[in-house]
Write a protein that holds these residues in place. Structure first.
Motif, PDB file in Angstrom:
ATOM      1  N   HIS A 133     -60.474 -46.928 -28.016  1.00 50.83           N
ATOM      2  CA  HIS A 133     -60.450 -47.799 -29.195  1.00 50.83           C
ATOM      3  C   HIS A 133     -61.710 -47.658 -30.033  1.00 50.83           C
ATOM      4  O   HIS A 133     -61.665 -47.849 -31.256  1.00 50.83           O
ATOM      5  CB  HIS A 133     -60.224 -49.251 -28.778  1.00 50.83           C
ATOM      6  N   TYR A 134     -62.828 -47.326 -29.411  1.00 43.16           N
ATOM      7  CA  TYR A 134     -64.005 -47.000 -30.201  1.00 43.16           C
ATOM      8  C   TYR A 134     -63.720 -45.782 -31.089  1.00 43.16           C
ATOM      9  O   TYR A 134     -64.077 -45.752 -32.270  1.00 43.16           O
ATOM     10  CB  TYR A 134     -65.204 -46.699 -29.292  1.00 43.16           C
ATOM     11  N   LYS A 168     -72.609 -46.831 -19.301  1.00 42.82           N
ATOM     12  CA  LYS A 168     -71.551 -46.859 -18.302  1.00 42.82           C
ATOM     13  C   LYS A 168     -71.265 -45.514 -17.642  1.00 42.82           C
ATOM     14  O   LYS A 168     -70.695 -45.484 -16.550  1.00 42.82           O
ATOM     15  CB  LYS A 168     -70.258 -47.360 -18.954  1.00 42.82           C
ATOM     16  N   GLU A 169     -71.619 -44.404 -18.286  1.00 40.17           N
ATOM     17  CA  GLU A 169     -71.257 -43.103 -17.756  1.00 40.17           C
ATOM     18  C   GLU A 169     -72.455 -42.371 -17.175  1.00 40.17           C
ATOM     19  O   GLU A 169     -73.613 -42.730 -17.432  1.00 40.17           O
ATOM     20  CB  GLU A 169     -70.645 -42.252 -18.882  1.00 40.17           C
ATOM     21  N   GLN A 170     -72.114 -41.347 -16.417  1.00 40.35           N
ATOM     22  CA  GLN A 170     -73.166 -40.481 -15.895  1.00 40.35           C
ATOM     23  C   GLN A 170     -73.838 -39.744 -17.056  1.00 40.35           C
ATOM     24  O   GLN A 170     -73.230 -39.536 -18.109  1.00 40.35           O
ATOM     25  CB  GLN A 170     -72.576 -39.466 -14.915  1.00 40.35           C
ATOM     26  N   PRO A 171     -75.086 -39.314 -16.897  1.00 45.55           N
ATOM     27  CA  PRO A 171     -75.813 -38.675 -18.003  1.00 45.55           C
ATOM     28  C   PRO A 171     -75.080 -37.484 -18.612  1.00 45.55           C
ATOM     29  O   PRO A 171     -75.057 -37.328 -19.826  1.00 45.55           O
ATOM     30  CB  PRO A 171     -77.145 -38.275 -17.362  1.00 45.55           C
ATOM     31  N   TRP A 172     -74.532 -36.623 -17.765  1.00 47.84           N
ATOM     32  CA  TRP A 172     -73.868 -35.439 -18.322  1.00 47.84           C
ATOM     33  C   TRP A 172     -72.649 -35.803 -19.148  1.00 47.84           C
ATOM     34  O   TRP A 172     -72.364 -35.187 -20.181  1.00 47.84           O
ATOM     35  CB  TRP A 172     -73.483 -34.474 -17.198  1.00 47.84           C
ATOM     36  N   ARG A 173     -71.929 -36.882 -18.697  1.00 51.09           N
ATOM     37  CA  ARG A 173     -70.750 -37.293 -19.447  1.00 51.09           C
ATOM     38  C   ARG A 173     -71.175 -38.006 -20.741  1.00 51.09           C
ATOM     39  O   ARG A 173     -70.555 -37.840 -21.794  1.00 51.09           O
ATOM     40  CB  ARG A 173     -69.872 -38.190 -18.600  1.00 51.09           C
ATOM     41  N   ALA A 174     -72.254 -38.786 -20.669  1.00 50.44           N
ATOM     42  CA  ALA A 174     -72.760 -39.443 -21.868  1.00 50.44           C
ATOM     43  C   ALA A 174     -73.196 -38.411 -22.903  1.00 50.44           C
ATOM     44  O   ALA A 174     -72.989 -38.586 -24.109  1.00 50.44           O
ATOM     45  CB  ALA A 174     -73.924 -40.364 -21.512  1.00 50.44           C
ATOM     46  N   LEU A 175     -73.813 -37.316 -22.401  1.00 45.24           N
ATOM     47  CA  LEU A 175     -74.225 -36.246 -23.309  1.00 45.24           C
ATOM     48  C   LEU A 175     -73.009 -35.573 -23.949  1.00 45.24           C
ATOM     49  O   LEU A 175     -73.040 -35.209 -25.131  1.00 45.24           O
ATOM     50  CB  LEU A 175     -75.071 -35.222 -22.542  1.00 45.24           C
ATOM     51  N   LEU A 176     -71.937 -35.423 -23.190  1.00 52.08           N
ATOM     52  CA  LEU A 176     -70.704 -34.840 -23.729  1.00 52.08           C
ATOM     53  C   LEU A 176     -70.148 -35.706 -24.864  1.00 52.08           C
ATOM     54  O   LEU A 176     -69.792 -35.198 -25.934  1.00 52.08           O
ATOM     55  CB  LEU A 176     -69.666 -34.712 -22.605  1.00 52.08           C
ATOM     56  N   PHE A 177     -70.096 -37.016 -24.638  1.00 50.88           N
ATOM     57  CA  PHE A 177     -69.595 -37.917 -25.675  1.00 50.88           C
ATOM     58  C   PHE A 177     -70.516 -37.933 -26.898  1.00 50.88           C
ATOM     59  O   PHE A 177     -70.061 -37.985 -28.041  1.00 50.88           O
ATOM     60  CB  PHE A 177     -69.429 -39.339 -25.124  1.00 50.88           C
ATOM     61  N   ARG A 230     -61.311 -48.343 -14.165  1.00 52.93           N
ATOM     62  CA  ARG A 230     -61.608 -47.069 -14.808  1.00 52.93           C
ATOM     63  C   ARG A 230     -60.707 -46.845 -16.028  1.00 52.93           C
ATOM     64  O   ARG A 230     -61.146 -46.344 -17.063  1.00 52.93           O
ATOM     65  CB  ARG A 230     -61.412 -45.947 -13.784  1.00 52.93           C
ATOM     66  N   GLU A 231     -59.441 -47.250 -15.908  1.00 54.56           N
ATOM     67  CA  GLU A 231     -58.513 -47.091 -17.032  1.00 54.56           C
ATOM     68  C   GLU A 231     -58.891 -48.012 -18.179  1.00 54.56           C
ATOM     69  O   GLU A 231     -58.823 -47.627 -19.351  1.00 54.56           O
ATOM     70  CB  GLU A 231     -57.081 -47.371 -16.562  1.00 54.56           C
ATOM     71  N   LEU A 232     -59.335 -49.247 -17.845  1.00 52.31           N
ATOM     72  CA  LEU A 232     -59.820 -50.148 -18.894  1.00 52.31           C
ATOM     73  C   LEU A 232     -61.063 -49.579 -19.568  1.00 52.31           C
ATOM     74  O   LEU A 232     -61.260 -49.741 -20.780  1.00 52.31           O
ATOM     75  CB  LEU A 232     -60.122 -51.525 -18.306  1.00 52.31           C
ATOM     76  N   HIS A 233     -61.894 -48.926 -18.781  1.00 50.07           N
ATOM     77  CA  HIS A 233     -63.090 -48.265 -19.312  1.00 50.07           C
ATOM     78  C   HIS A 233     -62.694 -47.186 -20.325  1.00 50.07           C
ATOM     79  O   HIS A 233     -63.244 -47.108 -21.433  1.00 50.07           O
ATOM     80  CB  HIS A 233     -63.883 -47.675 -18.131  1.00 50.07           C
ATOM     81  N   HIS A 234     -61.711 -46.383 -19.973  1.00 45.43           N
ATOM     82  CA  HIS A 234     -61.244 -45.339 -20.900  1.00 45.43           C
ATOM     83  C   HIS A 234     -60.526 -45.936 -22.113  1.00 45.43           C
ATOM     84  O   HIS A 234     -60.587 -45.389 -23.218  1.00 45.43           O
ATOM     85  CB  HIS A 234     -60.313 -44.365 -20.163  1.00 45.43           C
ATOM     86  N   GLU A 235     -59.848 -47.059 -21.888  1.00 45.21           N
ATOM     87  CA  GLU A 235     -59.170 -47.716 -23.014  1.00 45.21           C
ATOM     88  C   GLU A 235     -60.186 -48.169 -24.061  1.00 45.21           C
ATOM     89  O   GLU A 235     -59.965 -48.022 -25.270  1.00 45.21           O
ATOM     90  CB  GLU A 235     -58.357 -48.913 -22.518  1.00 45.21           C
ATOM     91  N   ALA A 282     -71.333 -47.492 -31.537  1.00 50.66           N
ATOM     92  CA  ALA A 282     -71.032 -48.376 -30.411  1.00 50.66           C
ATOM     93  C   ALA A 282     -70.550 -47.572 -29.218  1.00 50.66           C
ATOM     94  O   ALA A 282     -70.868 -47.888 -28.052  1.00 50.66           O
ATOM     95  CB  ALA A 282     -69.989 -49.403 -30.820  1.00 50.66           C
ATOM     96  N   LEU A 283     -69.776 -46.500 -29.498  1.00 44.79           N
ATOM     97  CA  LEU A 283     -69.297 -45.637 -28.412  1.00 44.79           C
ATOM     98  C   LEU A 283     -70.470 -44.971 -27.708  1.00 44.79           C
ATOM     99  O   LEU A 283     -70.524 -44.934 -26.469  1.00 44.79           O
ATOM    100  CB  LEU A 283     -68.344 -44.591 -28.977  1.00 44.79           C
ATOM    101  N   THR A 284     -71.428 -44.459 -28.467  1.00 42.26           N
ATOM    102  CA  THR A 284     -72.588 -43.781 -27.878  1.00 42.26           C
ATOM    103  C   THR A 284     -73.382 -44.730 -26.983  1.00 42.26           C
ATOM    104  O   THR A 284     -73.796 -44.377 -25.865  1.00 42.26           O
ATOM    105  CB  THR A 284     -73.486 -43.216 -28.991  1.00 42.26           C
ATOM    106  N   ASP A 285     -73.599 -45.947 -27.488  1.00 36.62           N
ATOM    107  CA  ASP A 285     -74.337 -46.940 -26.683  1.00 36.62           C
ATOM    108  C   ASP A 285     -73.580 -47.300 -25.419  1.00 36.62           C
ATOM    109  O   ASP A 285     -74.171 -47.466 -24.341  1.00 36.62           O
ATOM    110  CB  ASP A 285     -74.584 -48.204 -27.518  1.00 36.62           C
ATOM    111  N   TYR A 286     -72.267 -47.428 -25.550  1.00 33.99           N
ATOM    112  CA  TYR A 286     -71.457 -47.854 -24.412  1.00 33.99           C
ATOM    113  C   TYR A 286     -71.476 -46.808 -23.300  1.00 33.99           C
ATOM    114  O   TYR A 286     -71.706 -47.135 -22.120  1.00 33.99           O
ATOM    115  CB  TYR A 286     -70.039 -48.123 -24.878  1.00 33.99           C
ATOM    116  N   VAL A 287     -71.211 -45.546 -23.645  1.00 36.13           N
ATOM    117  CA  VAL A 287     -71.145 -44.511 -22.603  1.00 36.13           C
ATOM    118  C   VAL A 287     -72.524 -44.241 -22.019  1.00 36.13           C
ATOM    119  O   VAL A 287     -72.654 -43.820 -20.856  1.00 36.13           O
ATOM    120  CB  VAL A 287     -70.524 -43.209 -23.155  1.00 36.13           C
ATOM    121  N   ALA A 288     -73.589 -44.483 -22.801  1.00 30.08           N
ATOM    122  CA  ALA A 288     -74.942 -44.284 -22.271  1.00 30.08           C
ATOM    123  C   ALA A 288     -75.227 -45.258 -21.131  1.00 30.08           C
ATOM    124  O   ALA A 288     -75.981 -44.950 -20.201  1.00 30.08           O
ATOM    125  CB  ALA A 288     -75.974 -44.457 -23.393  1.00 30.08           C
TER     126      ALA A 288
END
Length: 568
Positions: free
Chosen positions: A76-77, A93-102, A67-72, A85-91
């Motif tokens: 860096h993005y 790897k993350e839950q929908p609500w968190r992806a929407l936040l990012f 999880r920490e590597l995921h946040h790292e 690239a950040l938007t694609d990545y969190v879409a």
């Protein structure tokens, strides 16, 4: 929702663009140990359902690490502004609500970068509240806290993962654009300085660059101008590097003075940095145009001294010297005062006399004659020198000095301060030359052998004609001198009163008596001798010319009156 920020958000974004690295991210293992857990737990979308405490601890540790590597990676993005690239990545790897936040956060970042805008205060508070509970999660590592710290605009959560000077500066300005960071710029720069401790030893150029950038960021480039020994703070083994450093420091000072309206009187040490670089164009490679350019950015007094020394040291012919002087004018240097200073340097600090003094004056005079505005200085300095030579009766040297000043022949001398004195010097020197040739001529009267000596009478007639002409010429010069305001008497308390009084009493009474002498000795050649004697008496009696007082001061009044009686 977005508004223009009046306090420099566009400047902040420019600094962010500069501080954003292009290099690939550097993998750093999390430093915060994962939290222990003794029960099944679901945290931020990550599920843990373990059988034994030992297996549960091992699994928790691995899950926390991932999880920490995921946040790292997310951090860096953001660090590289790689938002797509950040938007694609969190879409993925993350839950929908968190992806929407990012995604919402990325859109906000893009608008800030494109428009130089920042959030309204109420939106800042909304984002801060939205991320406050996320960042408060005790199970988050350093990178997790740093990601949500960036989103809520609090640099305190970001600084622990910053591993370089640039990353600290980036973190400050990024959070400043997105929130209300609780740390000042100076505090963050102090943290950035600590990151440079090891860098300074291995790469002094980078540490130096950071020091200069720090001064620029806090708006205190003037501090650099306080320290003329800045070159000594770092080790520069490479000669070319040192030259580039000298150039950079000089340009920083020039920038601070021209663009930041730096008070040059208060920050005078910057002159040493500019002059140090300009010296390269005087010594290593002779480029006078650059010498004049950098001299123009010095303080006025330093500018005069620096360029005057440059001209004084130059060993070229008259035409080459004229080119250097013209360069000074092109760069708007105070050339009249520069040339005055070169003249003083040429004359030297030690007093000289005679031939050496005149030779030095001739060298120095060439500088003053390069500028028409300095004719007053030419007159003043020549008068001073001629006075000294007249005290020594050195008329041959006076003639040499006057011969150097042929450019003054067409000048309206009385319109300049000291001009009448200079005219008096010219007439005095001329009368000395004429009298020197008149007296031998007087003694050369030819005598015919007898009445039949026609050649003898012819020689006598020629002699009388020559003597009469020379007498008339000498008479006019002496009268002009005695009537001129040459060295008028001044207040006895004046600085030069004694020197002026000595010269007046040395020459004026003697020349008055000399005038009577030549008239008396040639009275047989002039039919108006009595009228000329009356003219002398009127000249003596007229208070305008102060001859009477000069004779009294020298104790020669009785002698004068006795001689005047010869005409009766």
């Amino acid at each position: 929702m977005l508004r223009k920020k009046k306090d420099g958000s566009a400047r902040y974004q420019a600094i962010l663009d500069w501080a954003t690295p292009a290099a690939a991210k550097k993998q750093i293992k999390p430093k915060i140990p994962p939290p222990s857990s003794t029960s099944s737990k679901k945290t931020d979308g990550y599920s843990f359902d373990l059988d034994s405490d030992e297996e549960r601890d091992d699994t928790m540790s691995e899950e926390w690490h991932q999880r920490e590597l995921h946040h790292e990676r997310i951090f860096h993005y953001l660090r590289k502004n790689n938002w797509d690239a950040l938007t694609d990545y969190v879409a993925k790897k993350e839950q929908p609500w968190r992806a929407l936040l990012f995604k919402s956060y990325v859109q906000k970042c893009k608008k800030i970068a494109e428009n130089g805008t920042c959030l309204e205060e109420d939106m800042k508070k909304t984002w801060s509240l939205a991320c406050e509970r996320l960042v408060a999660d005790a199970s988050l590592g350093e990178y997790g806290k740093a990601v949500y710290g960036l989103m809520m605009g609090d640099v305190n959560y970001v600084l622990p993962v910053c591993d370089s000077w640039e990353s600290v500066v980036w973190a400050y300005y990024h959070t400043e654009m997105h929130g209300n960071t609780t740390r000042s710029l100076e505090e963050c720069l102090a943290v950035a300085k600590e990151k440079d401790m090891s860098v300074a030893q291995s790469d002094p150029t980078l540490a130096f660059s950071h020091d200069i950038q720090t001064l620029a960021l806090i708006g205190r480039l003037d501090l650099l101008c306080h320290d003329p020994d800045y070159l000594q703070k770092y080790t520069w083994n490479d000669k070319q590097e040192r030259q580039l450093l000298r150039r950079f420091l000089a340009l920083v000072v020039i920038y601070a003075r021209t663009c930041l309206a730096l008070d040059t009187e208060r920050h005078s040490a910057g002159d040493a940095l500019v002059a140090d670089y300009a010296d390269l164009f005087r010594q290593a490679s002779f480029q006078p145009a650059f010498v004049a350019l950098y001299a123009s950015f010095l303080r006025h007094d330093k500018q005069i001294e620096y360029f005057a020394q440059f001209l004084f040291d130059f060993d070229g012919d008259e035409e080459e010297t004229r080119i250097l002087v013209d360069l000074g004018y092109q760069h708007q240097l105070d050339m009249p005062n520069v040339l005055r200073r070169v003249f003083k340097k040429t004359m030297g600090p030690q007093a000289t006399e005679g031939e050496d003094q005149v030779a030095r004056y001739q060298q120095g005079l060439s500088w003053l004659l390069m500028e028409d505005q300095l004719l007053g200085d030419v007159i003043k300095t020549s008068n001073k020198l001629i006075r000294q030579l007249l005290q020594q009766d050195a008329f041959d040297l006076v003639d040499k000095v006057l011969a150097m000043l042929t450019t003054l022949a067409d000048t309206d001398l009385p319109s300049y301060p000291g001009g009448n004195e200079h005219l008096g010097h010219i007439r005095l020197a001329q009368s000395h030359r004429l009298y020197t040739s008149w007296e031998p001529l007087l003694q050369q009267e030819p005598t015919p052998i007898n009445e039949q000596d026609l050649d003898g009478y012819k020689r006598l007639s020629q002699w009388k004609s020559s003597l009469s002409a020379k007498t008339d010429q000498l008479e006019q010069v002496l009268l002009s001198f005695l009537r001129s305001p040459w060295l008028p008497t001044t207040d006895p308390a004046a600085k030069d009163y004694q020197a002026i009084h000595c010269l007046r009493t040395k020459y004026r009474p003697s020349l008055f008596l000399q005038l009577h002498h030549i008239l008396y000795e040639t009275r047989s050649l002039a039919s108006d001798y009595d009228e000329k004697c009356a003219l002398l008496i009127n000249l003596l009696a007229n208070s305008k010319y102060q001859l009477y007082q000069d004779l009294v001061d020298t104790g020669r009044l009785s002698e004068c009156l006795s001689i005047l009686c010869k005409n009766k």
